[in-house]
Design a protein around this motif. Structure first.
Motif, PDB file in Angstrom:
ATOM      1  N   PRO A  77      -4.619  -2.753  -1.848  1.00 36.61           N
ATOM      2  CA  PRO A  77      -4.816  -4.137  -1.403  1.00 36.61           C
ATOM      3  C   PRO A  77      -5.985  -5.024  -1.881  1.00 36.61           C
ATOM      4  O   PRO A  77      -6.885  -4.532  -2.296  1.00 36.61           O
ATOM      5  N   PHE A  78      -5.879  -6.279  -1.954  1.00 38.85           N
ATOM      6  CA  PHE A  78      -6.950  -7.101  -2.490  1.00 38.85           C
ATOM      7  C   PHE A  78      -8.010  -7.227  -1.511  1.00 38.85           C
ATOM      8  O   PHE A  78      -7.654  -7.499  -0.338  1.00 38.85           O
ATOM      9  N   GLU A  79      -9.172  -7.501  -1.941  1.00 42.34           N
ATOM     10  CA  GLU A  79     -10.149  -7.667  -0.941  1.00 42.34           C
ATOM     11  C   GLU A  79     -10.398  -9.044  -0.184  1.00 42.34           C
ATOM     12  O   GLU A  79     -10.576  -9.301   0.792  1.00 42.34           O
ATOM     13  N   SER A  80      -9.906 -10.189  -0.890  1.00 44.79           N
ATOM     14  CA  SER A  80     -10.186 -11.544  -0.642  1.00 44.79           C
ATOM     15  C   SER A  80      -9.278 -12.228  -1.520  1.00 44.79           C
ATOM     16  O   SER A  80      -8.593 -11.780  -2.300  1.00 44.79           O
ATOM     17  N   ALA A  81      -9.154 -13.643  -1.128  1.00 43.23           N
ATOM     18  CA  ALA A  81      -8.301 -14.562  -1.760  1.00 43.23           C
ATOM     19  C   ALA A  81      -8.605 -14.666  -3.182  1.00 43.23           C
ATOM     20  O   ALA A  81      -7.962 -14.943  -4.107  1.00 43.23           O
TER      21      ALA A  81
ATOM     22  N   SER B 144       1.914  -7.939  -6.625  1.00 43.68           N
ATOM     23  CA  SER B 144       2.282  -9.059  -5.147  1.00 43.68           C
ATOM     24  C   SER B 144       0.926  -9.718  -4.906  1.00 43.68           C
ATOM     25  O   SER B 144      -0.087  -9.599  -5.502  1.00 43.68           O
ATOM     26  N   ALA B 145       1.362 -10.623  -4.009  1.00 40.84           N
ATOM     27  CA  ALA B 145       0.021 -11.541  -3.492  1.00 40.84           C
ATOM     28  C   ALA B 145      -0.881 -10.807  -2.501  1.00 40.84           C
ATOM     29  O   ALA B 145      -2.195 -11.197  -2.414  1.00 40.84           O
ATOM     30  N   SER B 146      -0.511  -9.498  -2.046  1.00 41.06           N
ATOM     31  CA  SER B 146      -1.309  -9.014  -1.213  1.00 41.06           C
ATOM     32  C   SER B 146      -2.039  -7.565  -2.068  1.00 41.06           C
ATOM     33  O   SER B 146      -3.205  -7.158  -1.583  1.00 41.06           O
ATOM     34  N   GLY B 147      -1.758  -7.259  -3.098  1.00 43.18           N
ATOM     35  CA  GLY B 147      -2.139  -6.145  -3.666  1.00 43.18           C
ATOM     36  C   GLY B 147      -1.357  -5.461  -4.800  1.00 43.18           C
ATOM     37  O   GLY B 147      -0.259  -5.823  -4.995  1.00 43.18           O
ATOM     38  N   HIS B 148      -1.748  -4.658  -5.437  1.00 48.04           N
ATOM     39  CA  HIS B 148      -1.232  -3.782  -6.345  1.00 48.04           C
ATOM     40  C   HIS B 148      -0.441  -2.514  -5.976  1.00 48.04           C
ATOM     41  O   HIS B 148      -1.210  -1.944  -4.955  1.00 48.04           O
ATOM     42  N   SER B 149       0.667  -2.385  -6.284  1.00 49.10           N
ATOM     43  CA  SER B 149       1.375  -1.017  -5.810  1.00 49.10           C
ATOM     44  C   SER B 149       2.250  -0.319  -6.830  1.00 49.10           C
ATOM     45  O   SER B 149       2.662  -0.951  -7.852  1.00 49.10           O
ATOM     46  N   LEU B 150       2.363   0.804  -6.455  1.00 48.88           N
ATOM     47  CA  LEU B 150       2.995   1.678  -7.530  1.00 48.88           C
ATOM     48  C   LEU B 150       4.185   2.508  -6.958  1.00 48.88           C
ATOM     49  O   LEU B 150       3.993   3.123  -6.118  1.00 48.88           O
ATOM     50  N   PHE B 151       5.461   2.502  -7.624  1.00 48.64           N
ATOM     51  CA  PHE B 151       6.538   3.314  -7.042  1.00 48.64           C
ATOM     52  C   PHE B 151       6.901   4.098  -8.075  1.00 48.64           C
ATOM     53  O   PHE B 151       6.710   4.009  -9.438  1.00 48.64           O
TER      54      PHE B 151
END
Length: 548
Positions: A52-56, A9-16
């Motif tokens: 989450p990502f640290e910055s843009a 996603s634009a905010s970070g990597h996620s695992l489901f």
């Protein structure tokens, strides 16, 4: 087997984790209907981890790596920490679902984690994307939308990277504006001529140039106030003292009507506007010349800046022009005539925008089509060199222009032009010498072209400096004087033994044998005729006796 889902996603990597699913016999339509219901989907898919990502800038780097199918170090650490460990020599009891098969193959190569990408996984990831804000509780309602918008802008900017010095879009806009300015200046100058001719009609015949006419009209204002003391100022504007005196004399005996001061002010303002437009047109032309020398120097030196810019703008870009074959480039701008000719089964057009080149105008009527075809060939070569070469040089364009000049002379006078391979060799050597690189050896300059032995010998003789004369570019005389000498010696050797046996090159002994053979043949023929006549007489005698 457990199924994990990787969602970027634009905010970070996620695992489901998708548990309680039987992949065998899964129907994608049933999955689509169940994905829209959060209660049913939330029981099957659960969030395992989120990074989450640290910055843009970090988000942009991750987005670029995903689009290129590469796994970053942060993503690798995230997967190794949150997924079950894979033991060596044993098959893993889980699989990772990804949206991009390229990044899945890279993950499998590096970490040996089995990845899959099919319709079932894509439907599950679609449900994750739909309900992503419900899974992560710390996100505020507008945070995800802002992150997506910012990442989309930065990603598109990064994808549209370009060299500032080589932007063909500026050429396209400049040539369109130049054509528009030409039309506007012509129409406005005609309007100035008509407007001011009511007051001073004789000025039109004296001053023909539109720009000078507007300048003189603004300077004169009222013709009744024009006197001889203004002749020096008029000579500065026109550059000719005789015309200035003629204008002053024509103003004294002019048949035009008087204008009110308000009308004169409007004419002056409009003339000033025409002057400003023409001056801006000159600056725009200089800008176009500089941009063409930066972006397509070889094409500009071959066919000119304006025609080259029109070709680029009609093709859409320099890259599109480089992709066009010479037959397409030849009729660029004549598409209507081409399709009309194909529809009516008439003659197809020979040239399009290339017709504005000076080479086509200098060619004779019967050679215009051949000249257009040859010029289109050279333009396609120049555009490809400009598009794909890293060095900015005009050497190739100048050499190609020389070739076109030689072809014109060939059509007019019959002088044979140089070959393309020799011209290109000279261009490559000159560019390498200009750049300060080492000179090209004879072995490096060779080109592997299949030719006959005769053509190779001719090329070698020409390079060594031996005389070679060509008539009409097709027939060539013998090379060098040594070959002629060898041929003469061979002829002498062949004739000497014949002259020893006889007189004047004839063998007398052989003639005698031939005569004897002819005599024997004649004698044999006479004997046969006598024998046949004797037989005929005997037969006649026997027939008469039988009759009696």
């Amino acid at each position: 087997m457990a199924l994990f889902l990787l969602f970027e996603s634009a905010s970070g990597h996620s695992l489901f984790l998708a548990h309680g699913l039987d992949e065998i016999g899964q129907n994608t339509e049933a999955v689509r209907s169940s994905v829209s219901d959060l209660n049913r989907f939330g029981k099957v898919v659960k969030l395992v981890a989120f990074h989450p990502f640290e910055s843009a800038l970090d988000a942009l780097n991750h987005c670029n790596s995903v689009s290129e199918g590469l796994m970053t170090d942060e993503l690798r650490n995230f997967l190794e920490l949150n997924l079950p460990k894979v033991k060596e020599g044993k098959k893993p009891k889980f699989s990772l679902g990804v949206a991009e098969p390229k990044i899945g193959s890279h993950i499998f190569e590096v970490t040996k984690i089995p990845c899959q990408c099919n319709e079932f996984v894509l439907e599950l990831l679609r449900g994750v994307r739909m309900h992503f804000d419900r899974f992560i509780k710390d996100l505020k309602p507008g945070d995800l939308e802002k992150a997506q918008l910012g990442l989309g802008h930065s990603y598109s900017r990064a994808k549209v990277k370009f060299n500032v010095n080589r932007v063909d879009n500026m050429i396209i806009q400049a040539i369109f504006l130049l054509d528009t300015l030409d039309k506007d200046i012509n129409s406005f100058s005609m309007r100035v001529r008509e407007w001011y001719s009511w007051h001073f009609p004789e000025l039109v015949k004296i001053v023909n140039d539109n720009y000078l006419y507007a300048k003189v009209a603004k300077f004169i204002e009222d013709k009744s106030e024009l006197a001889e003391d203004k002749i020096p100022a008029l000579t500065e504007i026109l550059g000719d003292e005789e015309k200035a005196k003629e204008i002053v004399e024509a103003a004294k005996a002019s048949m035009g009507q008087d204008l009110s001061p308000i009308d004169l002010i409007n004419v002056q303002q409009f003339a000033q506007r025409v002057m400003d437009l023409s001056e801006y047109r000159k600056k725009l032309y200089e800008y176009l010349v500089t941009k063409m020398n930066d972006i397509a120097p070889n094409l500009a030196s071959l066919i000119g800046e304006v025609v080259g810019a029109r070709l680029i703008s009609h093709a859409g870009s320099l890259t599109n022009l480089a992709k066009c074959p010479s037959s397409t480039l030849q009729i660029l701008g004549a598409e209507k005539a081409l399709f009309r000719a194909l529809k009516t089964r008439g003659n197809t057009p020979k040239y399009g925008l290339i017709f504005h080149s000076s080479f086509i105008g200098r060619a004779s009527a019967r050679n215009k089509g051949r000249m257009a075809r040859y010029l289109a060939n050279k333009c396609s070569i120049a555009s490809r060199i400009d598009c794909f070469s890293e060095s900015n040089t005009t050497t190739f364009g100048e050499k190609l222009r020389e070739q076109v000049e030689e072809r014109l002379e060939f059509y007019d006078k019959g002088i044979a032009p140089r070959k393309n391979i020799d011209v290109m060799k000279a261009a490559i050597e000159s560019t390498q010498n200009k750049d300060g690189e080492m000179e090209v050896d004879d072995t490096s300059a060779e080109v592997s072209v299949k030719k006959s032995k005769k053509k190779k010998s001719k090329l070698e003789a020409a390079e060594d400096g031996e005389p070679m004369e060509v008539t009409n570019g097709d027939a060539s005389e013998d090379l060098g004087t040594e070959k002629k000498k060898k041929k003469k010696e061979k002829r002498k050797v062949d004739q000497e033994p014949e002259q020893e046996n006889g007189v004047n090159g004839f063998n007398t002994e052989q003639d005698g044998i031939v005569k004897k053979k002819k005599k024997s043949k004649v004698e044999d023929g006479e004997d046969l005729q006598a024998a046949s006549e004797a037989k005929k007489k005997k037969k006649k005698k026997s027939r008469t006796e039988d009759d009696e």
